[in-house]
Design a protein around this motif. Structure first.
Motif, mmCIF file in Angstrom:
data_model
loop_
_atom_site.group_PDB
_atom_site.id
_atom_site.type_symbol
_atom_site.label_atom_id
_atom_site.label_comp_id
_atom_site.label_asym_id
_atom_site.label_seq_id
_atom_site.Cartn_x
_atom_site.Cartn_y
_atom_site.Cartn_z
ATOM 1 N N LEU A 1 -0.332 0.897 -9.981
ATOM 2 C CA LEU A 1 -0.469 0.324 -8.637
ATOM 3 C C LEU A 1 -0.299 1.346 -7.521
ATOM 4 N N SER A 2 0.171 2.537 -7.863
ATOM 5 C CA SER A 2 0.371 3.550 -6.817
ATOM 6 C C SER A 2 0.572 4.916 -7.443
ATOM 7 N N GLY A 3 0.515 5.950 -6.616
ATOM 8 C CA GLY A 3 0.892 7.286 -7.057
ATOM 9 C C GLY A 3 -0.209 8.082 -7.732
ATOM 10 N N VAL A 4 -1.389 7.493 -7.887
ATOM 11 C CA VAL A 4 -2.507 8.199 -8.498
ATOM 12 C C VAL A 4 -3.702 8.078 -7.559
ATOM 13 N N ARG B 1 0.816 7.575 1.290
ATOM 14 C CA ARG B 1 2.221 7.218 1.165
ATOM 15 C C ARG B 1 2.976 7.415 2.478
ATOM 16 N N TYR C 1 2.036 19.206 -1.895
ATOM 17 C CA TYR C 1 1.514 18.675 -3.165
ATOM 18 C C TYR C 1 0.168 19.276 -3.577
ATOM 19 N N ASN D 1 12.305 8.330 -3.701
ATOM 20 C CA ASN D 1 11.891 7.092 -3.079
ATOM 21 C C ASN D 1 12.904 5.976 -3.258
ATOM 22 N N SER E 1 3.757 3.312 -9.672
ATOM 23 C CA SER E 1 4.196 1.963 -10.019
ATOM 24 C C SER E 1 3.330 1.437 -11.153
ATOM 25 N N THR F 1 11.113 2.150 -3.158
ATOM 26 C CA THR F 1 9.826 1.619 -2.719
ATOM 27 C C THR F 1 8.687 2.429 -3.326
ATOM 28 N N TRP F 2 7.528 1.793 -3.407
ATOM 29 C CA TRP F 2 6.341 2.439 -3.958
ATOM 30 C C TRP F 2 5.122 1.901 -3.229
ATOM 31 N N GLY F 3 4.029 2.629 -3.249
ATOM 32 C CA GLY F 3 2.789 2.117 -2.680
ATOM 33 C C GLY F 3 2.234 2.931 -1.552
ATOM 34 N N GLU F 4 0.912 2.910 -1.461
ATOM 35 C CA GLU F 4 0.200 3.638 -0.419
ATOM 36 C C GLU F 4 -0.513 2.658 0.509
ATOM 37 N N SER G 1 10.589 14.092 -5.194
ATOM 38 C CA SER G 1 10.247 13.008 -4.305
ATOM 39 C C SER G 1 11.280 11.922 -4.540
ATOM 40 N N GLN H 1 9.759 19.697 -8.430
ATOM 41 C CA GLN H 1 8.572 18.850 -8.565
ATOM 42 C C GLN H 1 7.278 19.641 -8.533
ATOM 43 N N PRO I 1 -3.750 -0.846 -4.112
ATOM 44 C CA PRO I 1 -3.861 -2.299 -4.317
ATOM 45 C C PRO I 1 -2.651 -3.075 -3.796
ATOM 46 N N THR J 1 3.793 11.098 -5.420
ATOM 47 C CA THR J 1 4.483 9.926 -4.868
ATOM 48 C C THR J 1 4.745 8.952 -6.023
ATOM 49 N N PRO J 2 5.575 7.919 -5.791
ATOM 50 C CA PRO J 2 5.993 7.085 -6.921
ATOM 51 C C PRO J 2 4.829 6.355 -7.600
#
Lengths: 355, 355, 355, 355
Positions: free
Chosen positions: B68-71, C125, C115, C4, B82, C14-17, C2, D353, C21, B79-80
């Motif tokens: 769901l995230s980080g790619v 992010r 990165y 989070n 999910s 937390t996670w997500g951009e 990183s 990282q 999605p 970044t994380p």
């Protein structure tokens, strides 16, 4: 990275090398108002102290602890407790051989590979001397878990185990092996003496039991009580295995044999067995918490072993210093200390979340 | 307190219950720029997936993972990450019995004692279903340690061990037991079938080896490589024992037997033995890292066991659901995942301090 | 690395951009037994939601939260609470310009430098959209500190401050600026409209007060309550300054002016002033905890700014998307959430050590 | 809970009270192989040392640091570095008044409320004396970030600010105020003397700049470089406000004024301004990192203030001891130390990282 701290909220950090001026621990997060003085800590250090019998290293260290902070008018203040132990017997010895070649089974090569060089005097930071700092910190932890009683003992040396029928807790303090079986203790004298005279060393198994742990301590999932205990015990020098309750024995039981059935009791359920070692789902059940720990024979032996020098040349090495013929013996107070430190942390963690 | 995260800088957090809508993991600290897609993770989940043979639980779960995230554009962003897996087969079953009485050997009583109540559906958070999230996270960790190869297998079920002479790594994928000994695999069919039909369960021993780990990973003292592995493995459901290298066997050796002598080699020393399991002083030596793990027989059996109810009344309970006759089998991909997660973290920690 | 996650024992990740999605938070360590449902969280998300007035970005997001774990029969179980918010309005826009050149004042260049590449869609992010996850987590924290009331408001926009004489807490919900001064709110309409029409943006100051915090929360020395608040607030997008109590104003006072004298009161001392903002020595005093936070004007403006491309060529850039003319406004619910999250953690930490 | 450690992988722990036998720091995670001796640390302690001019407290402390571990043959070994400073001038003074009544503005009441009692001698753990340990740890951090130059200075005392036109870094060491403006330094003599003679105290603003920080340090989201700096600075005694770059001034700018435009440069972009203070999205941009810190006037004044006793009776108190008329002055080396400690940690985190 180097992580010299352990614990989540009841947390300690140790520092010091075998042949530096001193070693110590900083205990952070201790509840305030607990009675604490040097005389509460010293007895535990005395039990671990080297040179007390011919079955341990002949290094002479008084291991006098000083409290440098965190205690005021005899009580913990809630601020960090700094404990220091001076190194006294840093015999001025010739370390040139150890500086040049790696002792197999020791951390010599690994430290060099990691850090590029190492303090080779007596093993430096990888020396079991560091465990004195843990024992001091463990004594503080005990003050924070007055409801718990912790006892450890040696149950096996060089493959020779105690007979459970002879188990007598009062016996543990009566012999130089922390052995609860008087007959085994007698046999071990000859066994350990033989190894010592042969310049060899023996492995051992230590067992530890904590009673009085209430049901509910343990922080699932990645700070489970058993997971924390495994980490704590495996961090002790020379430890190669950890079991909770029946451990590897449980892998040979069937489900119905391994169950710990319950009956109504006065304070919660009465368990009819304790295969689980007092922990289910990572949380204490109120039964005694039981751990078994395997100590390898020390790698410091007077028998030459094939090795390589720092420059990669073939060589032979043999440890000439003063060493323990069976390091597991002096592991007993260290195991107890780590048990106390894990339980103190879990008690506080439980209180944090569950009030 | 509840600690559902593991790792220091390569860190993952899992969430989810057996019968909730989904479960998942958040992987934080993963290096950027690694190729990663769902198809890199799914094969590992497929190996752990229930319902693939009659020797594992019949719960049917596709265990499809979503990132769901980080790619971004097929690469990790730093970044994380999910990861989510939906629960599909949450068979609407009658849990009233489990809600009322404690299943011995399960976490039921301990969770109640800790939290005051519990999600009783399929074990809630204490269910082995949580390990799906670890396996997904472990697949990400593997991407971060491409230099390392990790293999685990079952070496013993119900006390019946493989014969080391027959060890064949290629065999591991050829039978439903992750067994490297074709003959043992045959014997185990009958053994596990017998336990299953009797409504009983069997313990197992899993072994895991990581090759390609360079010398120097490990963070002394309280994040030693062996200490972290012990914590990681002991946090897996049903695990009761962990050994590094010879483990408890080392306690029966003499110092000269247990030494791993060295000779000059092309890339650092050549070790003549590996009693230490690839770790000295908590730091990898460049040899294969070896761990043994004991799984107890699952407590979910069709044989009634004495217990008490939440109200403290005497009762009997027997688990009616779909369960694993030998949970250790499906522990194999979980053990590999935890090995990968520990090594990824230690690789990054080493890089942090030593550049 | 990183990181989070935030918090010590009441901890969230937390996670997500911006254009993935979904985004979410995992809250770990929440006490068990608290009433919690999606309807307890949604109102806080609705306050932060974009597109509710012409003074905020026109991105349309319902920001519906789902609880995926950690709640059973309407109560928290003590296991991790997974919260997920789907991204709906990820307008398929042309990001090729942002992909190529760095927007000054944005994280674009810094992320690339760190990165090696970045998710350039809507800031990835580094987008303020991540703060939705904080607001959701903050609502859980509020459930854990029922004794505390938290209110934040905007006290200054573009240099135009409220008049303290006009302060009326009831007014905060009556205008799109979270402004407690009805007259200032009127002025700000023109001010923000002007900036919006000019394609420019404005900075703001947000203030936050927590009442009902008992004396004794705060974990000296490096998790002092004020230190944790400073970290929490400074981690919010666009924040450039944090003050506790009188903040920089205190640097212009003399000792006798800055003292908060005490008189005997019914429940502990009665303070005659609160220059300290309710915190002394890093520990709460029982007075209202007060924080002021400076938000810079958003860097997303319709006015071209000199910049360079990823290849290092000179260029100009101007943000074409939908953006906030004054991000500080929507910072109000985020500031409240961070206050709640810090206080919940400190409450549990206090309980851990002091029982 | 009490957290006396700071940092994620380059981590330090401090211990000690104002009137205990000693205080110190343990620095863990320092890279191996760095040249380090007591003479690298002592100069920083000398700058912070009390009693060097009439503008600071007259307590006489040599503040001699000893390295007790972690250094071998003049180089860091990668193991914990234990630093100890003995307390010498613990003037045997009558603390009965402070023991009985709370000094407003001090941590007295808060510590009592938290821990139930306190070490009242000189403020105990809440004394600014603890910052000596930070300064020592900071000197170690500097060794780990040789690429960075850090300078702090006082830019305002009692509301009287330096004139930026007169800024001269060479001047900082030429006066007892760490003042880069020779004229202001002259004015401050009278100002601080006046306050001292009146038994009053003055606040101050300290600024700090780090140059040479490469782009890419910072760990989003909750260990952002600015967030860590805010936490670090706000943890210093008497600090009430922290600004990054323009800080609160940015809240009064428009987006186009606050942008830091970029032009092609030889090593990455050339920035035309630095409103951001060298940090975007929590990550360093390669520009100088700039922080401003507000120190309140010390609460230790010779002017009586209304207060209550521990028993809740009305009283008056006035601090008779030796104290700083402007604590912000001696804050300068502490601010530099915290900057170094944060940057060392972020450097290592980045390396972990991103390799």
């Amino acid at each position: 990275m180097s992580f010299n701290s352990f614990g989540r909220v009841f947390r300690f950090t140790t520092w010091g090398e075998s042949h530096g001026p001193a070693l110590g621990a900083v205990v952070d997060g201790c509840p305030p108002g607990l009675a604490l003085s040097e005389s509460d800590i010293q007895p535990f250090l005395d039990r671990r102290r080297p040179g007390t019998s011919r079955f341990t290293t002949q290094r002479q260290e008084p291991d006098q602890v000083r409290i440098l902070s965190g205690v005021f008018e005899g009580k913990t203040t809630g601020t960090p407790i700094s404990l220091m132990i001076e190194n006294v017997d840093q015999r001025s010895k010739d370390y040139s051989e150890v500086a040049k070649a790696y002792r197999p089974g020791h951390a010599d090569y690994a430290y060099d590979a990691k850090y590029g060089f190492r303090d080779y005097r007596g093993g430096g930071r990888s020396s079991a001397r560091e465990t004195a700092a843990r024992v001091a910190a463990g004594a503080v932890a005990r003050a924070a878990i007055a409801e718990v009683a912790i006892t450890a003992w040696v149950s096996e040396i060089g493959g020779d185990a105690i007979d459970p029928v002879n188990f007598n807790a009062d016996e543990i303090g009566n012999n130089p092996f922390f052995c609860p079986d008087a007959e085994a203790a007698k046999r071990w004298e000859a066994l350990v003496d033989g190894a010592r005279k042969a310049g060899s060393s023996l492995g051992a198994v230590v067992e530890c039991e904590a009673t009085g742990v209430p049901a509910g301590w343990g922080a699932p999932l990645y700070a489970k009580l058993d997971s924390e205990l495994a980490a704590a015990m495996m961090s002790i020098n020379a430890v190669k295995g950890v079991e909770i309750g029946d451990g590897f024995g449980a892998a040979r039981l069937r489900g119905e044999e391994n169950a710990d059935p319950m009956r109504p009791g006065d304070d919660g359920p009465l368990f009819l067995a304790n295969h689980a070692g007092g922990i289910a789902g990572g949380i204490s059940t109120g039964q005694p918490v039981r751990v078994r720990i395997a100590f390898k024979p020390t790698s410091s032996i007077l028998i030459p072993v094939e090795t390589v020098t720092r420059e990669g040349e073939a060589s032979e090495i043999m440890t000439k210093g003063r060493h323990d013929p069976c390091v597991g013996i002096r592991g007993v107070p260290v195991v107890e200390a780590m048990m106390a430190l894990v339980l103190a942390d879990q008690k506080l963690l439980h209180r944090a979340q569950c009030g």
